[in-house]
Design an enzyme around this catalytic site. Structure first.
Site, PDB file in Angstrom:
ATOM      1  NE  ARG A 166      -7.228 -22.760  14.893  1.00 14.74           N
ATOM      2  CZ  ARG A 166      -7.579 -23.445  15.978  1.00 14.74           C
ATOM      3  NH1 ARG A 166      -7.553 -22.874  17.162  1.00 14.74           N
ATOM      4  NH2 ARG A 166      -7.950 -24.705  15.878  1.00 14.74           N
ATOM      5  CB  SER A 238      -9.652 -26.771  11.076  1.00  9.59           C
ATOM      6  OG  SER A 238      -9.905 -27.564  12.203  1.00  9.59           O
ATOM      7  CD  GLU A 336      -7.427 -23.254  11.366  1.00  9.60           C
ATOM      8  OE1 GLU A 336      -8.419 -23.354  12.104  1.00  9.60           O
ATOM      9  OE2 GLU A 336      -6.491 -24.063  11.379  1.00  9.60           O
TER      10      GLU A 336
HETATM   11  N1  EPU Z   1     -19.198 -31.864  14.361  1.00  7.44           N
HETATM   12  C1  EPU Z   1     -20.109 -32.515  13.574  1.00  7.44           C
HETATM   13  N2  EPU Z   1     -19.678 -33.043  12.396  1.00  7.44           N
HETATM   14  C2  EPU Z   1     -18.380 -32.939  11.965  1.00  7.44           C
HETATM   15  C3  EPU Z   1     -17.464 -32.245  12.775  1.00  7.44           C
HETATM   16  C4  EPU Z   1     -17.887 -31.711  13.973  1.00  7.44           C
HETATM   17  O1  EPU Z   1     -21.290 -32.627  13.910  1.00  7.44           O
HETATM   18  O2  EPU Z   1     -18.087 -33.442  10.890  1.00  7.44           O
HETATM   19  C5  EPU Z   1     -19.637 -31.329  15.665  1.00  7.44           C
HETATM   20  C6  EPU Z   1     -19.025 -32.145  16.803  1.00  7.44           C
HETATM   21  O3  EPU Z   1     -19.805 -33.249  17.134  1.00  7.44           O
HETATM   22  C7  EPU Z   1     -18.982 -31.134  17.928  1.00  7.44           C
HETATM   23  C8  EPU Z   1     -18.734 -29.822  17.201  1.00  7.44           C
HETATM   24  O4  EPU Z   1     -19.135 -30.010  15.842  1.00  7.44           O
HETATM   25  O5  EPU Z   1     -20.206 -31.047  18.577  1.00  7.44           O
HETATM   26  C9  EPU Z   1     -17.280 -29.398  17.269  1.00  7.44           C
HETATM   27  O6  EPU Z   1     -16.452 -30.406  16.709  1.00  7.44           O
HETATM   28  P1  EPU Z   1     -15.009 -30.786  17.318  1.00  7.44           P
HETATM   29  O7  EPU Z   1     -15.069 -30.839  18.781  1.00  7.44           O
HETATM   30  O8  EPU Z   1     -14.507 -31.961  16.573  1.00  7.44           O
HETATM   31  O9  EPU Z   1     -14.094 -29.537  17.017  1.00  7.44           O
HETATM   32  P2  EPU Z   1     -14.118 -28.478  15.863  1.00  7.44           P
HETATM   33  O10 EPU Z   1     -14.782 -27.231  16.308  1.00  7.44           O
HETATM   34  O11 EPU Z   1     -14.634 -29.144  14.657  1.00  7.44           O
HETATM   35  C10 EPU Z   1     -11.856 -27.354  16.630  1.00  7.44           C
HETATM   36  C11 EPU Z   1     -10.550 -26.951  16.000  1.00  7.44           C
HETATM   37  C12 EPU Z   1      -9.654 -28.153  15.790  1.00  7.44           C
HETATM   38  C13 EPU Z   1      -9.438 -28.819  17.141  1.00  7.44           C
HETATM   39  C14 EPU Z   1     -10.810 -29.196  17.712  1.00  7.44           C
HETATM   40  C15 EPU Z   1     -10.727 -29.795  19.094  1.00  7.44           C
HETATM   41  C16 EPU Z   1     -11.028 -24.982  14.672  1.00  7.44           C
HETATM   42  C17 EPU Z   1     -11.197 -24.418  13.300  1.00  7.44           C
HETATM   43  N3  EPU Z   1     -10.785 -26.293  14.740  1.00  7.44           N
HETATM   44  O12 EPU Z   1     -12.536 -28.182  15.693  1.00  7.44           O
HETATM   45  O13 EPU Z   1      -8.401 -27.686  15.310  1.00  7.44           O
HETATM   46  O14 EPU Z   1      -8.614 -29.961  17.031  1.00  7.44           O
HETATM   47  O15 EPU Z   1     -11.626 -28.011  17.822  1.00  7.44           O
HETATM   48  O16 EPU Z   1     -10.507 -28.789  20.008  1.00  7.44           O
HETATM   49  O17 EPU Z   1     -11.113 -24.233  15.643  1.00  7.44           O
HETATM   50  C18 EPU Z   1      -7.136 -27.262  13.346  1.00  7.44           C
HETATM   51  O18 EPU Z   1      -7.183 -26.072  13.624  1.00  7.44           O
HETATM   52  O19 EPU Z   1      -6.482 -27.687  12.340  1.00  7.44           O
HETATM   53  C19 EPU Z   1      -7.843 -28.223  14.175  1.00  7.44           C
HETATM   54  C20 EPU Z   1      -7.922 -29.503  13.846  1.00  7.44           C
END
Ligand code: EPU
Length: 340
Positions: A166, A238, A336
């Site tokens: 990012r 996010s 972000e």
């Molecule tokens: N998780 C939870 N609870 C929640 C959310 C997530 O336990 O409410 C856990 C999930 O189960 C998983 C881990 O946290 O084990 C990661 O969650 P997820 O795969 O949904 O991705 P993220 O890290 O929450 C990032 C990006 C998203 C992108 C997703 C998928 C960032 C800040 N966000 O989210 O990007 O879509 O990965 O690759 O890096 C964005 O930037 O606007 C965005 C949506």
């Protein structure tokens, strides 16, 4: 041709749907438009305002907002299986991904359905499901209004963009100085599926295997199931970045919470990326609501406007979330989204 607006409402131009105004907003299509806009010198306050998907206004904008609207896609060359594609900044990002999938070009499919325009993609090096914009980006063409005689056009190679998680030069040295006109990508005719992240492989298999169309559909379906539709519920994806911590801190937390997800960091083996969504969730805040704002009930990384909220209300909820995560886990999470 440019279009100009004065004292215009931004409510339908920002994905949080907060009601603020801009003193002046110009939709531009070309370098010539920009030269005309800046002919009288640099205004005191100006910035690029693209799709409004990663911004939260807490007050009216007293200055000039510049919105790119040119949206052509041009194939520059085809050598072997490598296809160079130049895309103007005003195209909706997902329209580009849909175009690439339709033309059997690999590289962008994991970034399906990310809201925003093409010109904004390099700024924060958008990423999802194991891919980032930088992976197939070749160069970024910019107009720098403060340089040379009334501005110059400069092209930045991928290396010069200094991409990180990012992160890019456009958020650092070039912040407030560059207007992105177009982005060139190198896409591939050869299949290169990247379906190792989370549930992606399962969703792709359920659709019959790793074709471009199936991957796009799988990603769209996963996103729709977790992320709120901005047309229904104001949000900016996010709200927080995933924090990167020292290995020692991550091991300490892992010993208390063995189920805590961790990811390797591009910063090297001594650093570990944690999931801010998981931390916020485990701090008990998923679905938490405070008046007109809240933490989304299916993805804790996303803050939502339940209707009529101001930017300040969102900020105050964000501070509370940061505070509680810090108290419970000793980890700082940064935002972000840009605030004004
Ligand atoms: N998780 C939870 N609870 C929640 C959310 C997530 O336990 O409410 C856990 C999930 O189960 C998983 C881990 O946290 O084990 C990661 O969650 P997820 O795969 O949904 O991705 P993220 O890290 O929450 C990032 C990006 C998203 C992108 C997703 C998928 C960032 C800040 N966000 O989210 O990007 O879509 O990965 O690759 O890096 C964005 O930037 O606007 C965005 C949506």
């Amino acid at each position: 041709m440019k279009q100009e607006f004065y004292n215009i409402s931004l409510c339908n131009r920002n994905s949080f749907h907060v009601e603020q105004q801009a003193e002046r907003l110009v939709e531009f299509t070309s370098e010539a438009d920009l030269r005309e806009i800046f002919a009288a010198g640099l205004p005191e306050r100006w910035m690029v305002f693209s799709g409004g998907n990663n911004i939260l206004f807490t007050q009216d904008y007293r200055g000039l907002l510049l919105t790119p609207v040119a949206d052509r896609i041009e194939i520059l060359s085809e050598e072997g299986d490598r296809v160079r594609v130049r895309v103007e900044a005003g195209l909706e990002w997902d329209d580009l991904v849909a175009w690439a999938v339709e033309h059997e070009l690999w590289g962008l499919e994991n970034l399906s359905l990310i809201p925003g325009k093409v010109g904004a993609a390099p700024v924060q090096n958008i990423g999802a499901y194991g891919s980032e914009a930088k992976d197939c980006l070749l160069e970024v063409e910019c107009f720098l209004p403060g340089e040379g005689e009334g501005g110059v056009v400069r092209t930045f190679s991928r290396e010069e963009c200094r991409f990180g998680y990012r992160e890019s030069i456009f958020k650092q040295e070039l912040k407030g100085r560059a207007i992105i006109l177009a982005v060139t990508f190198a896409l591939s005719r050869t299949a290169q599926p990247n379906i190792g992240y989370g549930d992606v492989a399962r969703e792709v298999e359920a659709r019959g295997g790793a074709t471009l169309k199936n991957i796009r559909e799988a990603i769209c379906s996963i996103r729709r199931s977790k992320l709120p539709d901005t047309a229904v519920l104001g949000n900016a994806g996010s709200f927080f970045k995933n924090p990167v911590v020292d290995l020692r801190k991550s091991e300490e937390l892992k010993s208390i919470y063995p189920e805590m997800p961790t990811y390797p960091s591009a910063e090297g083996p001594e650093r570990v990326k944690l999931a801010a969504g998981w931390l916020i969730d485990r701090a008990g805040l998923k679905g938490y609501r405070e008046g007109r704002v809240g933490v989304h009930d299916r993805q804790a990384l996303v803050l939502v406007n339940h209707g009529g909220a101001t930017g300040s209300e969102v900020i105050s909820l964000a501070r509370k979330v940061q505070q509680q995560v810090l108290e419970k886990f000793g980890v700082e999470i940064d935002t972000e989204v840009n605030n004004f």
